[in-house]
Design an enzyme around this catalytic site. Structure first.
Site, PDB file in Angstrom:
ATOM      1  N   ALA A  86       5.205   2.172  39.073  1.00 57.29           N
ATOM      2  CA  ALA A  86       6.177   3.207  39.421  1.00 57.29           C
ATOM      3  C   ALA A  86       5.499   4.453  39.969  1.00 57.29           C
ATOM      4  CB  ALA A  86       7.004   3.569  38.184  1.00 57.29           C
ATOM      5  N   HIS A  87       6.175   5.130  40.885  1.00 54.20           N
ATOM      6  CA  HIS A  87       5.713   6.408  41.413  1.00 54.20           C
ATOM      7  C   HIS A  87       5.648   7.415  40.258  1.00 54.20           C
ATOM      8  CE1 HIS A  87       5.742  10.173  43.708  1.00 54.20           C
ATOM      9  NE2 HIS A  87       5.326   9.465  44.736  1.00 54.20           N
ATOM     10  N   PRO A  88       4.667   8.314  40.267  1.00 53.32           N
ATOM     11  CA  PRO A  88       4.528   9.233  39.131  1.00 53.32           C
ATOM     12  C   PRO A  88       5.650  10.250  38.983  1.00 53.32           C
ATOM     13  CG  PRO A  88       2.971   9.794  40.864  1.00 53.32           C
ATOM     14  CD  PRO A  88       3.566   8.471  41.230  1.00 53.32           C
ATOM     15  N   PHE A 140      11.304   4.351  42.116  1.00 53.35           N
ATOM     16  CA  PHE A 140      10.391   3.978  43.202  1.00 53.35           C
ATOM     17  C   PHE A 140       9.309   3.123  42.569  1.00 53.35           C
ATOM     18  CE2 PHE A 140       9.192   5.670  47.601  1.00 53.35           C
ATOM     19  CZ  PHE A 140       8.505   4.523  47.928  1.00 53.35           C
TER      20      PHE A 140
END
Length: 400
Positions: free
Chosen positions: A229-231, A236
C-alpha cells in the site's frame, strides 16, 4: 546520424551497473570500446549462469549489445600505452570499480588530462571516491539493505525484503549515464574535462526522496505496508481478486468517487469516514477490509474493464511472461532481436531511452576481443610491426 554517433567512450566496466549505464549510450549511437582484462577472461558477466556457452552468456548480451571489445592488460606498460593512445582520441573514460581503484589505476582526470584536456572521467563506484566506505565493494543487495530500502519493502509481519530487480545497480547506471552526458556537454563547451564521481550508495540514498524529506523535517518513520500500500494514499495498493491480483490506485479524489460507483457503493463517496484523503487514511482499518472483500468476488479479467472504463488507475499484477507479451509492450517495440553466432536469434528488451523519431539500431554484444583490429589498426592506426611488438610484450594478454 544517431544522437551520440560522434561520441567515443572507453569503458573499463564489468558485470551489471556499469554496463547497464553504457548500453543505453551505445543504443543512442556512442562508440563504446569495452576494455576487458585478459588475465581474468574479460568481463565476469560473460560467465554468469544459468545460460552460458563458453565466454558468452545471455546475461552479458543484455548489458553489452552494440559495444566493441578489446582485450587489454592495463597492468603492463605496453597495455597502458595503448590505453593512453585511446584516451587521446576519445571523449570519455567510464568505469565501475571500487571507490579507491580509479586513482590506483590512474584513470582519473588528473591522471589523463595531459593526454586530452577535454577528457571526461566518469567513475561509477559502490560508495564514491571519498568517505569512510570508499574502499568497500558495492553490490546492489548490500546497498538495498544499507540505504533503508529493504526495511520498508515487504509485508509488515514479514522479513525485510529486496526488490525483485537490481534497482540500485540499474538506477546507478542511469545516473552515471546522465552525469557522463552532462560532463561531455560542459567539456565540449569549455574545452576542459572533469571527473564525475558517481556512486551506487549516493543513488540509493537519493532515491529515498519524499520519505526522506518527511523524516528529516517531521520525524516520519517509514514502515512496511500491507499489500504494498501507498504510505499516505488510501486506497492505493494490491488487491486480491478471485483468481489473481491487481493494483488499484486513487491518487486523486475524483478516482475515489468513480471507484465507489464501480464497486456498487456510491454512498461511500460522501461517507464522512471516507470522503477525503485524510478521512480514508484515518479510517483505513475500516475501509480496506471492506474493499478487499469486494475485490475477491470477481476475477481480475472481470474487474479491469469497468475500472478502465471509469479511468481509474489500475492494472493486473503480471508475471514476467505476461509483461513481455502485453499488447502495449509489443506496440512500443520493447522486445528487440539481434543475431549471435552462439545463441542464434537473441530476443531482449529494448532501451527505454527515446530520442527523436528514429528507432535505435541494435547490434549483438561483442565476442571477447572481437574488435582488436578495428581499434588497433583502424582507430589507432598501428601498423603490423607495432601490433606484433605490443602483442609480444603482453599488452593484449598472454593469449592474444
Amino acid at each position: 546520424m544517431r544522437p551520440l554517433e560522434d561520441v567515443r567512450i572507453i569503458a573499463v566496466e564489468q558485470y551489471g551497473a556499469g554496463p547497464f549505464g553504457s548500453v543505453h549510450l551505445a543504443d543512442l549511437g556512442a562508440e563504446i570500446i569495452k576494455i576487458e582484462d585478459p588475465r581474468v577472461g574479460g568481463d565476469v558477466g560473460r560467465y554468469v549462469p544459468p545460460y552460458t556457452e563458453g565466454e558468452d552468456s545471455l546475461f552479458f548480451e543484455a548489458f553489452n549489445r552494440g559495444k566493441r571489445s578489446l582485450s587489454l592488460d592495463l597492468g603492463t606498460e605496453e597495455g597502458r600505452a595503448v590505453f593512453e593512445d585511446l584516451v587521446r582520441v576519445s571523449d570519455a573514460v567510464y568505469s565501475n570499480l571500487r571507490g579507491d581503484v580509479p586513482a590506483k589505476m590512474r584513470i582519473t582526470y588528473d591522471d589523463l588530462k595531459h593526454l586530452n584536456p577535454a577528457i571526461v572521467c566518469c567513475s561509477l563506484t559502490g560508495f564514491g571516491m571519498s568517505g569512510p566506505r570508499r574502499r568497500e565493494p558495492g553490490y546492489d543487495y548490500i546497498l538495498q539493505g544499507l540505504a533503508g530500502w529493504m526495511d520498508i519493502t515487504g509485508e509488515p509481519e514479514g522479513p525485510p525484503t529486496k526488490s525483485g530487480l537490481s534497482m540500485v545497480d540499474y538506477s546507478g547506471g542511469f545516473v552515471a549515464a546522465i552525469s557522463l552526458l552532462a560532463g561531455l556537454h560542459a567539456a565540449r563547451r569549455d574545452g576542459v574535462g572533469m571527473d564525475c564521481d558517481v556512486s551506487l550508495y549516493d543513488t540509493a540514498i537519493g532515491l529515498l526522496t519524499y520519505p526522506a524529506a518527511w523524516h528529516l523535517n517531521e520525524g516520519f518513520v517509514p514502515v512496511r505496508t500491507r499489500h504494498s500500500a501507498h504510505p499516505s494514499l488510501v486506497p492505493f495498493q494490491a488487491f486480491e481478486a478471485r483468481d489473481g491480483w491487481l493494483v488499484v490506485g486513487c491518487a486523486k479524489e475524483k478516482f475515489w468517487q468513480r471507484l465507489t460507483e464501480v464497486i456498487g457503493h456510491p454512498e461511500w463517496a460522501a461517507d464522512p469516514r471516507f470522503a477525503t484523503f485524510a478521512d480514508r487514511r484515518n479510517n483505513q482499518d475500516v475501509l480496506l477490509p471492506l474493499l478487499e472483500e469486494i475485490f475477491r468476488r470477481r476475477t481480475v479479467a472481470e474487474w479491469l474493464p469497468p475500472l478502465y472504463a471509469a479511468s481509474i488507475p489500475c492494472g493486473p499484477i503480471n508475471d514476467v511472461a505476461a509483461a513481455l507479451t502485453e499488447e502495449h509492450t509489443l506496440a512500443r517495440d520493447l522486445v528487440v532481436e539481434t543475431e549471435h553466432p552462439v545463441w542464434g536469434t537473441v530476443r531482449q528488451v529494448a532501451s527505454p531511452v527515446r530520442v527523436g523519431d528514429e528507432r535505435p539500431a541494435y547490434r549483438r554484444a561483442p565476442r571477447r576481443n572481437e574488435d582488436f583490429g578495428h581499434v588497433t589498426r583502424g582507430l589507432l592506426g598501428y601498423d603490423d610491426e607495432k601490433v606484433a611488438a605490443l602483442t609480444e610484450a603482453g599488452a593484449f594478454g598472454a593469449s592474444a
